[in-house]
Scaffold this active site. Structure first.
Site, PDB file in Angstrom:
ATOM      1  N   SER A 226       0.832  -1.215   0.000  1.00  0.00           N
ATOM      2  CA  SER A 226       0.000   0.000   0.000  1.00  0.00           C
ATOM      3  C   SER A 226       0.866   1.265   0.000  1.00  0.00           C
ATOM      4  O   SER A 226       0.498   2.270  -0.626  1.00  0.00           O
ATOM      5  CB  SER A 226      -0.967   0.009   1.188  1.00  0.00           C
ATOM      6  OG  SER A 226      -0.274   0.106   2.408  1.00  0.00           O
TER       7      SER A 226
ATOM      8  N   LEU B  38      19.120  -5.503   6.997  1.00  0.00           N
ATOM      9  CA  LEU B  38      20.183  -5.301   6.005  1.00  0.00           C
ATOM     10  C   LEU B  38      21.542  -5.312   6.693  1.00  0.00           C
ATOM     11  O   LEU B  38      21.671  -4.910   7.858  1.00  0.00           O
ATOM     12  CB  LEU B  38      19.969  -3.964   5.300  1.00  0.00           C
ATOM     13  CG  LEU B  38      18.664  -3.872   4.491  1.00  0.00           C
ATOM     14  CD1 LEU B  38      18.320  -2.421   4.175  1.00  0.00           C
ATOM     15  CD2 LEU B  38      18.759  -4.700   3.222  1.00  0.00           C
TER      16      LEU B  38
ATOM     17  N   HIS C 254       8.146   3.625   8.923  1.00  0.00           N
ATOM     18  CA  HIS C 254       7.918   2.759  10.083  1.00  0.00           C
ATOM     19  C   HIS C 254       6.602   3.198  10.744  1.00  0.00           C
ATOM     20  O   HIS C 254       6.365   4.400  10.911  1.00  0.00           O
ATOM     21  CB  HIS C 254       9.088   2.898  11.072  1.00  0.00           C
ATOM     22  CG  HIS C 254       8.938   2.017  12.268  1.00  0.00           C
ATOM     23  ND1 HIS C 254       9.216   0.663  12.241  1.00  0.00           N
ATOM     24  CD2 HIS C 254       8.484   2.293  13.518  1.00  0.00           C
ATOM     25  CE1 HIS C 254       8.954   0.151  13.431  1.00  0.00           C
ATOM     26  NE2 HIS C 254       8.513   1.116  14.226  1.00  0.00           N
TER      27      HIS C 254
ATOM     28  N   SER D 151       6.620   7.284  10.947  1.00  0.00           N
ATOM     29  CA  SER D 151       7.858   8.047  10.770  1.00  0.00           C
ATOM     30  C   SER D 151       8.518   7.633   9.464  1.00  0.00           C
ATOM     31  O   SER D 151       8.555   6.450   9.139  1.00  0.00           O
ATOM     32  CB  SER D 151       8.851   7.751  11.905  1.00  0.00           C
ATOM     33  OG  SER D 151       8.241   7.902  13.170  1.00  0.00           O
TER      34      SER D 151
HETATM   35  C1  GAR Z   1       3.511  -0.504   6.781  1.00  0.00           C
HETATM   36  O1  GAR Z   1       2.649  -0.276   7.869  1.00  0.00           O
HETATM   37  C2  GAR Z   1       4.929  -0.069   7.113  1.00  0.00           C
HETATM   38  O2  GAR Z   1       4.963   1.096   7.910  1.00  0.00           O
HETATM   39  C3  GAR Z   1       5.436  -1.274   7.871  1.00  0.00           C
HETATM   40  O3  GAR Z   1       4.918  -2.383   7.173  1.00  0.00           O
HETATM   41  C4  GAR Z   1       3.685  -2.016   6.570  1.00  0.00           C
HETATM   42  C5  GAR Z   1       3.781  -2.359   5.098  1.00  0.00           C
HETATM   43  O4  GAR Z   1       2.529  -2.192   4.490  1.00  0.00           O
HETATM   44  N1  GAR Z   1       6.848  -1.310   7.920  1.00  0.00           N
HETATM   45  C6  GAR Z   1       7.528  -1.833   8.944  1.00  0.00           C
HETATM   46  O5  GAR Z   1       6.989  -2.328   9.916  1.00  0.00           O
HETATM   47  C7  GAR Z   1       9.039  -1.770   8.793  1.00  0.00           C
HETATM   48  N2  GAR Z   1       9.664  -2.199  10.001  1.00  0.00           N
HETATM   49  P1  GAR Z   1       2.418  -2.030   2.924  1.00  0.00           P
HETATM   50  O6  GAR Z   1       3.104  -3.235   2.301  1.00  0.00           O
HETATM   51  O7  GAR Z   1       0.944  -2.052   2.653  1.00  0.00           O
HETATM   52  O8  GAR Z   1       3.058  -0.741   2.530  1.00  0.00           O
END
Ligand code: GAR
Length: 198
Positions: A17, A96, A112, A139
């Site tokens: 998303s 990474l 994040h 963030s």
């Molecule tokens: C999002 O909420 C992003 O902030 C989080 O994963 C989700 C991905 O959703 N990222 C983390 O937790 C990184 N540590 P998406 O695939 O729909 O963008």
């Protein structure tokens, strides 16, 4: 027009998303970056379909069974071969190596789902709810070798308007629920407390 736009790779592992939001933003003529490549470490990532539907090149480099150094070196080579200048991690759920992070430092950003420095790591929303905090957010930060520690670029501003909009949304869910309980005769007042009958 793509001349003068920075070539960006978006790294994903799942739903996509945030990738979609970046693709939509980058569609504007005056946006200074173009999504040149979407790279996933998971062949089944749904975000790959979003990229394909938008006509963006995709690449899957499976991370399963590979050690970090091997995977990161493969990724680094592919990014260079594709002329990538900037990296966006968007739900990329893989740590990474320091080498990779240092090579891309200042050109690699992450989103994040918490107001860093609070709630680093995974399983963020469950920990937010369990902690009892009433306000959370997200963030965008530069990626540094320590997870979720890099310099913060942007966090949502807690303006009165933003808080009001979020609260109003909750009001519209809670108020009808409360009226239902009252109308069903399930509320009894005990001093300053309200008891809800099952
Ligand atoms: C999002 O909420 C992003 O902030 C989080 O994963 C989700 C991905 O959703 N990222 C983390 O937790 C990184 N540590 P998406 O695939 O729909 O963008």
């Amino acid at each position: 027009m793509t001349a003068g736009k920075r070539a960006v790779a978006v790294l994903i592992s799942g739903r996509g998303s945030n990738l979609r939001a970046l693709i939509d933003a980058a569609a504007a003529d005056d946006y200074p970056a173009r999504i040149a490549l979407v790279l996933s470490n998971k062949p089944e990532a749904e975000g790959l379909e979003i990229a394909r539907a938008a006509g963006i090149a995709t690449l899957v480099i499976p991370s399963k069974g590979k050690d970090r150094a091997e995977f990161d070196a493969e990724m680094d080579a592919a990014l260079k071969a594709n002329g990538i200048e900037l990296l966006c991690l968007a739900g990329f759920m893989r740590l990474l190596t320091t080498e990779f992070v240092q090579a891309w430092y200042g050109r690699m950003i992450n989103i994040h789902p918490s107001l860093l420095p609070a709630f680093k790591g995974t399983d963020v929303h469950a920990r937010v709810v369990a902690s009892g905090v009433r306000f959370t957010g997200c963030s965008v930060h530069f990626v540094s070798p320590e997870m979720d520690e890099g310099p913060i670029i942007a966090q949502p501003e807690a303006t009165a308007e933003a808080v009001a909009a979020a609260v109003l949304e909750q009001e519209h869910v809670l108020y009808p629920q409360a009226l239902r309980l009252l109308a069903e005769g399930r509320l009894s007042i005990e001093g300053q407390r309200v008891r809800v009958k099952a």
